[in-house]
Design a protein around this motif. Structure first.
Motif, PDB file in Angstrom:
ATOM      1  N   ASN A 184       0.831  -1.214   0.000  1.00  0.00           N
ATOM      2  CA  ASN A 184       0.000   0.000   0.000  1.00  0.00           C
ATOM      3  C   ASN A 184       0.860   1.257   0.000  1.00  0.00           C
ATOM      4  O   ASN A 184       0.691   2.142   0.819  1.00  0.00           O
ATOM      5  CB  ASN A 184      -0.944   0.028   1.201  1.00  0.00           C
ATOM      6  N   ASP A 185       1.808   1.351  -0.889  1.00  0.00           N
ATOM      7  CA  ASP A 185       2.709   2.504  -1.048  1.00  0.00           C
ATOM      8  C   ASP A 185       3.723   2.664   0.076  1.00  0.00           C
ATOM      9  O   ASP A 185       4.443   3.658   0.132  1.00  0.00           O
ATOM     10  CB  ASP A 185       1.918   3.807  -1.220  1.00  0.00           C
ATOM     11  N   THR A 186       3.819   1.725   1.005  1.00  0.00           N
ATOM     12  CA  THR A 186       4.833   1.760   2.058  1.00  0.00           C
ATOM     13  C   THR A 186       5.951   0.793   1.678  1.00  0.00           C
ATOM     14  O   THR A 186       5.703  -0.410   1.549  1.00  0.00           O
ATOM     15  CB  THR A 186       4.238   1.346   3.422  1.00  0.00           C
ATOM     16  N   PRO A 187       7.182   1.298   1.481  1.00  0.00           N
ATOM     17  CA  PRO A 187       8.289   0.391   1.137  1.00  0.00           C
ATOM     18  C   PRO A 187       8.522  -0.643   2.240  1.00  0.00           C
ATOM     19  O   PRO A 187       8.463  -0.328   3.433  1.00  0.00           O
ATOM     20  CB  PRO A 187       9.497   1.332   1.012  1.00  0.00           C
ATOM     21  N   SER A 188       8.788  -1.868   1.826  1.00  0.00           N
ATOM     22  CA  SER A 188       8.982  -2.942   2.804  1.00  0.00           C
ATOM     23  C   SER A 188      10.154  -2.656   3.739  1.00  0.00           C
ATOM     24  O   SER A 188      10.111  -3.018   4.914  1.00  0.00           O
ATOM     25  CB  SER A 188       9.170  -4.285   2.099  1.00  0.00           C
ATOM     26  N   GLN A 189      11.192  -1.967   3.237  1.00  0.00           N
ATOM     27  CA  GLN A 189      12.341  -1.651   4.089  1.00  0.00           C
ATOM     28  C   GLN A 189      11.945  -0.725   5.234  1.00  0.00           C
ATOM     29  O   GLN A 189      12.512  -0.801   6.316  1.00  0.00           O
ATOM     30  CB  GLN A 189      13.463  -0.971   3.279  1.00  0.00           C
ATOM     31  N   ASP A 190      10.964   0.178   5.005  1.00  0.00           N
ATOM     32  CA  ASP A 190      10.505   1.072   6.070  1.00  0.00           C
ATOM     33  C   ASP A 190       9.842   0.286   7.208  1.00  0.00           C
ATOM     34  O   ASP A 190       9.767   0.764   8.330  1.00  0.00           O
ATOM     35  CB  ASP A 190       9.517   2.106   5.534  1.00  0.00           C
ATOM     36  N   LEU A 191       9.338  -0.891   6.889  1.00  0.00           N
ATOM     37  CA  LEU A 191       8.708  -1.748   7.887  1.00  0.00           C
ATOM     38  C   LEU A 191       9.716  -2.700   8.537  1.00  0.00           C
ATOM     39  O   LEU A 191       9.358  -3.492   9.401  1.00  0.00           O
ATOM     40  CB  LEU A 191       7.595  -2.581   7.227  1.00  0.00           C
TER      41      LEU A 191
ATOM     42  N   ASP B 175      -2.563  -3.787  -1.526  1.00  0.00           N
ATOM     43  CA  ASP B 175      -1.805  -3.717  -2.772  1.00  0.00           C
ATOM     44  C   ASP B 175      -0.347  -4.021  -2.473  1.00  0.00           C
ATOM     45  O   ASP B 175       0.237  -3.467  -1.540  1.00  0.00           O
ATOM     46  CB  ASP B 175      -1.919  -2.329  -3.401  1.00  0.00           C
ATOM     47  N   PHE B 176       0.219  -4.886  -3.264  1.00  0.00           N
ATOM     48  CA  PHE B 176       1.620  -5.279  -3.148  1.00  0.00           C
ATOM     49  C   PHE B 176       2.242  -4.981  -4.494  1.00  0.00           C
ATOM     50  O   PHE B 176       1.829  -5.549  -5.504  1.00  0.00           O
ATOM     51  CB  PHE B 176       1.700  -6.773  -2.808  1.00  0.00           C
ATOM     52  N   TYR B 177       3.198  -4.053  -4.526  1.00  0.00           N
ATOM     53  CA  TYR B 177       3.782  -3.645  -5.805  1.00  0.00           C
ATOM     54  C   TYR B 177       5.264  -3.963  -5.831  1.00  0.00           C
ATOM     55  O   TYR B 177       6.004  -3.613  -4.915  1.00  0.00           O
ATOM     56  CB  TYR B 177       3.573  -2.140  -6.039  1.00  0.00           C
ATOM     57  N   SER B 178       5.699  -4.641  -6.904  1.00  0.00           N
ATOM     58  CA  SER B 178       7.103  -4.972  -7.094  1.00  0.00           C
ATOM     59  C   SER B 178       7.689  -4.054  -8.151  1.00  0.00           C
ATOM     60  O   SER B 178       7.281  -4.099  -9.318  1.00  0.00           O
ATOM     61  CB  SER B 178       7.250  -6.429  -7.542  1.00  0.00           C
ATOM     62  N   ASN B 179       8.663  -3.220  -7.747  1.00  0.00           N
ATOM     63  CA  ASN B 179       9.343  -2.358  -8.713  1.00  0.00           C
ATOM     64  C   ASN B 179      10.155  -3.177  -9.703  1.00  0.00           C
ATOM     65  O   ASN B 179      10.274  -2.812 -10.868  1.00  0.00           O
ATOM     66  CB  ASN B 179      10.246  -1.358  -7.984  1.00  0.00           C
ATOM     67  N   THR B 180      10.708  -4.279  -9.258  1.00  0.00           N
ATOM     68  CA  THR B 180      11.509  -5.135 -10.133  1.00  0.00           C
ATOM     69  C   THR B 180      10.657  -5.713 -11.259  1.00  0.00           C
ATOM     70  O   THR B 180      11.059  -5.722 -12.423  1.00  0.00           O
ATOM     71  CB  THR B 180      12.155  -6.277  -9.328  1.00  0.00           C
ATOM     72  N   LEU B 181       9.462  -6.206 -10.926  1.00  0.00           N
ATOM     73  CA  LEU B 181       8.573  -6.778 -11.940  1.00  0.00           C
ATOM     74  C   LEU B 181       7.760  -5.707 -12.654  1.00  0.00           C
ATOM     75  O   LEU B 181       7.163  -5.976 -13.696  1.00  0.00           O
ATOM     76  CB  LEU B 181       7.622  -7.794 -11.303  1.00  0.00           C
ATOM     77  N   GLY B 182       7.689  -4.512 -12.074  1.00  0.00           N
ATOM     78  CA  GLY B 182       6.925  -3.431 -12.682  1.00  0.00           C
ATOM     79  C   GLY B 182       5.425  -3.664 -12.656  1.00  0.00           C
ATOM     80  O   GLY B 182       4.694  -3.187 -13.516  1.00  0.00           O
TER      81      GLY B 182
END
Length: 170
Positions: free
Chosen positions: A6-13, A93-100
């Protein structure tokens, strides 16, 4: 492996994914639902419906993760934040920048969280666990950069042009 919940980067968590686990799960192919068929007693084989579109069973992902925290209080705060994000009744929502591309997922389980075994290393607290999600193939966003046959197409400020498409992915 930049990914967002949901627009929160996993690293921030403080959430990271074990090597090979995330994309090995996200790129699985779905299993088709059983087609209507009839097994005539006086004919060989089965007769299948060859006109209806193929539809798929939902996919279940078992994603191996680990959580990095500074101390026990930080661990509890990050665990709570992750649970709040993934437990929404409508899914997340789960978004992967690598997969686009994005995935609309629902949280199913995290069996290994019940038996957390924290490991201290270099002043950090690390916990391994598995997140189990379900993908029902709700439409999601796909992003891609415009390109011709040789290079990416860029603006006059040398920025890539990103196009978004909202569709159902299998």
């Amino acid at each position: 492996m930049p990914v967002n919940f949901n627009d929160t980067p996993s690293q921030d968590l403080g959430l990271f994914f074990k090597k090979g686990g995330l994309y090995g799960e996200l790129l699985k192919l779905p299993k088709p639902k059983e087609r209507y068929s009839y097994d005539w007693k006086d004919e060989h084989g089965k007769e299948y419906d060859t006109f209806s579109p193929t539809v798929y069973e939902s996919l279940q992902y078992n994603i191996p993760c680990y959580l990095v925290a500074n101390d026990v209080d930080d661990l509890q705060a990050k665990r709570t934040a992750i649970l709040e994000l993934i437990s929404a009744p409508a899914g997340f929502d789960f978004y992967s920048n690598t997969l686009g591309r994005g995935f609309k997922l629902r949280y199913i389980d995290s069996p290994s969280f019940r038996t957390m075994n924290p490991i201290w290393s270099k002043g950090k607290l690390y916990c391994e666990f598995t997140l189990v999600f379900e993908n029902n193939f709700d439409p999601t966003i796909t992003q891609f950069a415009l390109a011709d046959e040789y290079n990416f197409i860029v603006t006059e400020n040398d920025e890539q042009i990103i196009v978004e498409d909202y569709k159902q992915h299998f």
